[in-house]
Motif scaffolding. Structure first.
Motif, PDB file in Angstrom:
ATOM      1  N   ASP A 153     -12.718   1.492  -5.569  1.00 10.29           N
ATOM      2  CA  ASP A 153     -13.013   0.916  -6.881  1.00 10.29           C
ATOM      3  C   ASP A 153     -11.728   0.710  -7.689  1.00 10.29           C
ATOM      4  N   ALA A 154     -10.677   1.479  -7.329  1.00  8.94           N
ATOM      5  CA  ALA A 154      -9.416   1.417  -8.081  1.00  8.94           C
ATOM      6  C   ALA A 154      -8.388   0.495  -7.443  1.00  8.94           C
ATOM      7  N   VAL A 155      -8.569   0.170  -6.151  1.00 12.96           N
ATOM      8  CA  VAL A 155      -7.588  -0.656  -5.438  1.00 12.96           C
ATOM      9  C   VAL A 155      -8.289  -1.837  -4.779  1.00 12.96           C
ATOM     10  N   ASP A 196      -7.089   9.265  -8.956  1.00 16.63           N
ATOM     11  CA  ASP A 196      -6.044   9.115  -9.970  1.00 16.63           C
ATOM     12  C   ASP A 196      -4.733   8.635  -9.344  1.00 16.63           C
ATOM     13  N   GLU A 197      -4.398   9.186  -8.184  1.00 20.37           N
ATOM     14  CA  GLU A 197      -3.168   8.752  -7.508  1.00 20.37           C
ATOM     15  C   GLU A 197      -3.254   7.288  -7.120  1.00 20.37           C
ATOM     16  N   ALA A 198      -4.416   6.871  -6.588  1.00 18.01           N
ATOM     17  CA  ALA A 198      -4.593   5.479  -6.189  1.00 18.01           C
ATOM     18  C   ALA A 198      -4.466   4.547  -7.391  1.00 18.01           C
ATOM     19  N   ALA A 199      -5.081   4.922  -8.493  1.00 21.09           N
ATOM     20  CA  ALA A 199      -5.023   4.086  -9.691  1.00 21.09           C
ATOM     21  C   ALA A 199      -3.601   4.020 -10.251  1.00 21.09           C
ATOM     22  N   TRP A 200      -2.894   5.139 -10.229  1.00 19.09           N
ATOM     23  CA  TRP A 200      -1.502   5.188 -10.701  1.00 19.09           C
ATOM     24  C   TRP A 200      -0.647   4.204  -9.920  1.00 19.09           C
ATOM     25  N   PHE A 201      -0.821   4.201  -8.609  1.00 14.15           N
ATOM     26  CA  PHE A 201      -0.042   3.293  -7.764  1.00 14.15           C
ATOM     27  C   PHE A 201      -0.430   1.841  -8.021  1.00 14.15           C
ATOM     28  N   MET A 206       0.838  -1.204   0.000  1.00 14.26           N
ATOM     29  CA  MET A 206       0.000   0.000   0.000  1.00 14.26           C
ATOM     30  C   MET A 206       0.868   1.247   0.000  1.00 14.26           C
ATOM     31  N   ALA A 207       0.283   2.327  -0.476  1.00 16.74           N
ATOM     32  CA  ALA A 207       0.987   3.597  -0.607  1.00 16.74           C
ATOM     33  C   ALA A 207       0.512   4.585   0.456  1.00 16.74           C
ATOM     34  N   PRO A 208       1.434   5.400   0.977  1.00 14.87           N
ATOM     35  CA  PRO A 208       1.053   6.445   1.931  1.00 14.87           C
ATOM     36  C   PRO A 208       0.700   7.756   1.228  1.00 14.87           C
ATOM     37  N   MET A 209      -0.065   8.567   1.920  1.00 17.72           N
ATOM     38  CA  MET A 209      -0.358   9.940   1.501  1.00 17.72           C
ATOM     39  C   MET A 209      -0.995  10.007   0.109  1.00 17.72           C
ATOM     40  N   VAL A 210      -2.062   9.256  -0.067  1.00 13.17           N
ATOM     41  CA  VAL A 210      -2.828   9.297  -1.312  1.00 13.17           C
ATOM     42  C   VAL A 210      -4.012  10.233  -1.102  1.00 13.17           C
ATOM     43  N   ALA A 234      -2.978  -4.445  -4.297  1.00 10.39           N
ATOM     44  CA  ALA A 234      -2.537  -3.061  -4.106  1.00 10.39           C
ATOM     45  C   ALA A 234      -3.588  -2.303  -3.304  1.00 10.39           C
ATOM     46  N   GLY A 235      -3.114  -1.530  -2.336  1.00  8.30           N
ATOM     47  CA  GLY A 235      -4.015  -0.708  -1.534  1.00  8.30           C
ATOM     48  C   GLY A 235      -3.402   0.636  -1.260  1.00  8.30           C
TER      49      GLY A 235
END
Length: 545
Positions: free
Chosen positions: A419-421, A384-389, A376-380, A401-402
């Motif tokens: 919906d993206a992760v 669009d950012e979530a989908a990019w990651f 998972m990614a921090p500071m989203v 991916a989360g």
């Protein structure tokens, strides 16, 4: 009696005489310069060794978390980097040894504060080690907790883990500090001991002739008196029985997992019967590095943490760094407001190569283990950012991916982000400070960062609703998850996993098993309707009685 208020971090009401922890040693003077700098520098290592030896001796007399805390503090005392830096300050600047230790340790503490997150709270540990070594060099008694002659209320500016690791719970009626916050060591310790605690009590140490106190951990109040106060021991509910499977009394699953940031944390989580890892902080691999660690170096470090969790879920958070948590190889420079600047996933937009290499290392570490690894990614902040990651995680060959929900915008867009992760995890510590515009390291603002704030709970509920609608997991990995009373509320709000420090795992697991899910839903509704954190606690207790 006079009444002070702070943040209640552990429930119950207790009263009795007061024992005060002495403040830190005064700042050592810069002069006089040593006549023989080499001989003066040579005093530092034996002093550090003596401090570490005493801590290791104490560790040998206890078990569990207390043992781990004391051993960790002892290791800090003999950290070669700290000792070397102090020795260089003596030989290079002709500082007296106590002053050199003071400056060297403060430099390490400042670096931890800049790193933010849980590392910022470790700065208190470094200051504790600093004072112990300085006391050894100066031939004075180190500051700390005096001997208890009878059951008492312990008050302090703040409490260091090594001070409190081997406290006798039969003699400590309650803990009260002038500094600290809901995520401080004091809060975690008090919940583990099952005693009331109130932190961030402004003006506490200025109370004249303080003899006794009445502490209410539910209301966050401290009544002080210049006269003797009768001893009242808070009722301790105890941890209760837990079979190691996170679930409500009627079998609704709520995973109880651990936050880890090192191989030692991983071992502690396994010993506590955590069902996996809800937050693996990878920053430990980068801290102090002038250059980005090689992929193989990262892979080896990650494998040591992941390997003990064969067959269990492990959620790895990618590098959370930026101008507020500077790393030399990123070349971030200075920003006027770094907490709101380029940090977390935002760094990867400018340096996708760093993210790609980290993902490659995680893939390698996963292949070497039998754990069920997600990333998972921090500071989203946006969909669009979530989908990019997510695209990059899947392209790297990782199956899940989360993202973390730490920014109010992400909480408000939870359905679209989910919906993206594949899952989200709510970082309540950062989410609270952004919701209330209150630095969580500022003791004066601790009340705003109380995880029982109804506004924060309403945002969590919105994320939980999105998870239910899309049938996707929603975790919480902030310190809110470690509060046994709040755990059921979070489950009622739709949270499907709770991640916390290893020491809190059994109590949270046992608390979830006490009531059916419908009861926790009712308690959650009661908390959402409350006007204040203290009223929310009261409403939940009433719902669960």
């Amino acid at each position: 009696m006079s009444r002070l208020t702070g943040v209640g971090v552990s429930s119950g009401r207790a009263s009795g005489p007061v024992v005060r922890v002495a403040d830190s040693l005064p700042e050592p003077p810069v002069t006089p310069a040593p006549a023989d700098p080499t001989a003066e520098a040579a005093r530092i290592r034996p002093a550090a060794d003596a401090v570490a030896d005493r801590l290791f001796q104490r560790a040998g007399r206890v078990e569990g978390d207390a043992k781990a805390v004391l051993e960790t503090t002892a290791a800090m005392a003999i950290d070669p980097a700290l000792i070397s830096q102090a020795e260089q300050l003596v030989t290079g600047r002709s500082l007296p040894a106590p002053r050199a230790v003071h400056e060297a340790a403060n430099g390490f503490a400042d670096a931890l504060r800049e790193a933010g997150d849980y590392l910022a709270e470790r700065a208190r540990d470094v200051q504790d080690v600093r004072d112990r070594i300085i006391a050894e060099l100066s031939g004075v008694t180190p500051p700390g907790i005096p001997e208890f002659e009878r059951p008492s209320v312990l008050i302090a500016r703040d409490l260091a883990p090594a001070d409190t690791a081997d406290l006798d719970p039969d003699l400590v009626l309650a803990l009260v500090t002038e500094e600290g916050g809901p995520t401080s060591h004091t809060a975690i310790l008090a919940r583990a001991l099952g005693i009331p605690a109130v932190v961030a009590v402004r003006g506490l140490l200025a109370v004249p002739d303080l003899v006794g106190a009445v502490v209410d951990g539910d209301r966050g109040s401290v009544e002080t008196s210049g006269q003797a106060v009768a001893v009242q021991v808070a009722e301790r509910a105890g941890v209760g029985e837990w079979n190691g499977v996170g679930a409500t009394a009627d079998g609704v699953p709520v995973k109880v997992v651990a936050n880890v940031g090192s191989a030692a944390d991983a071992r502690a989580a396994v010993a506590a019967d955590a069902q996996g890892v809800g937050l693996f902080r990878t920053e430990f691999c980068y801290l102090g590095a002038d250059d980005e660690p090689a992929i193989e170096t990262q892979r080896t470090a990650y494998h040591e943490v992941i390997a003990p969790f064969a067959g269990k879920p492990v959620i790895v958070r990618t590098l959370d760094a930026g101008a507020d948590k500077p790393l030399p190889f990123l070349g971030m420079g200075v920003e006027p407001n770094p907490a709101l600047g380029v940090r977390g996933l935002r760094v990867a937009f400018d340096r996708p190569d760093v993210l790609e290499r980290q993902l490659e290392a995680i893939v390698g570490a996963t292949a070497d283990s039998a754990a069920e690894v997600s990333v998972m990614a921090p500071m989203v902040a946006t969909v669009d950012e979530a989908a990019w990651f997510a695209d990059r995680v899947r392209a790297a060959g990782l199956p899940r991916a989360g993202v973390m929900i730490e920014v109010p915008a992400a909480a408000l867009s939870a359905a679209e982000i989910l919906d993206a992760v594949d899952f989200v995890s709510i970082g309540t510590n950062d989410l609270a400070q952004y919701v209330f515009a209150a630095d969580r390291m500022a003791g004066a603002l601790a009340q705003l960062n109380d995880p029982w704030q109804p506004a924060l709970l309403r945002l969590i509920a919105k994320v939980g609703d999105a998870g239910r609608e899309l049938d996707k997991p929603v975790g919480v990995c902030g310190e809110a998850a470690s509060d046994p009373l709040l755990a059921g509320v979070l489950a009622g709000l739709g949270v499907t996993s709770l991640s916390m420090a290893a020491g809190a795992v059994p109590a949270v697991g046992a608390a979830l098993a006490k009531h059916p899910f419908a009861t926790f839903r009712q308690a959650a509704d009661a908390a959402l309707s409350a006007p204040t954190p203290s009223r929310a606690r009261e409403a939940v207790r009433a719902a669960l009685d």
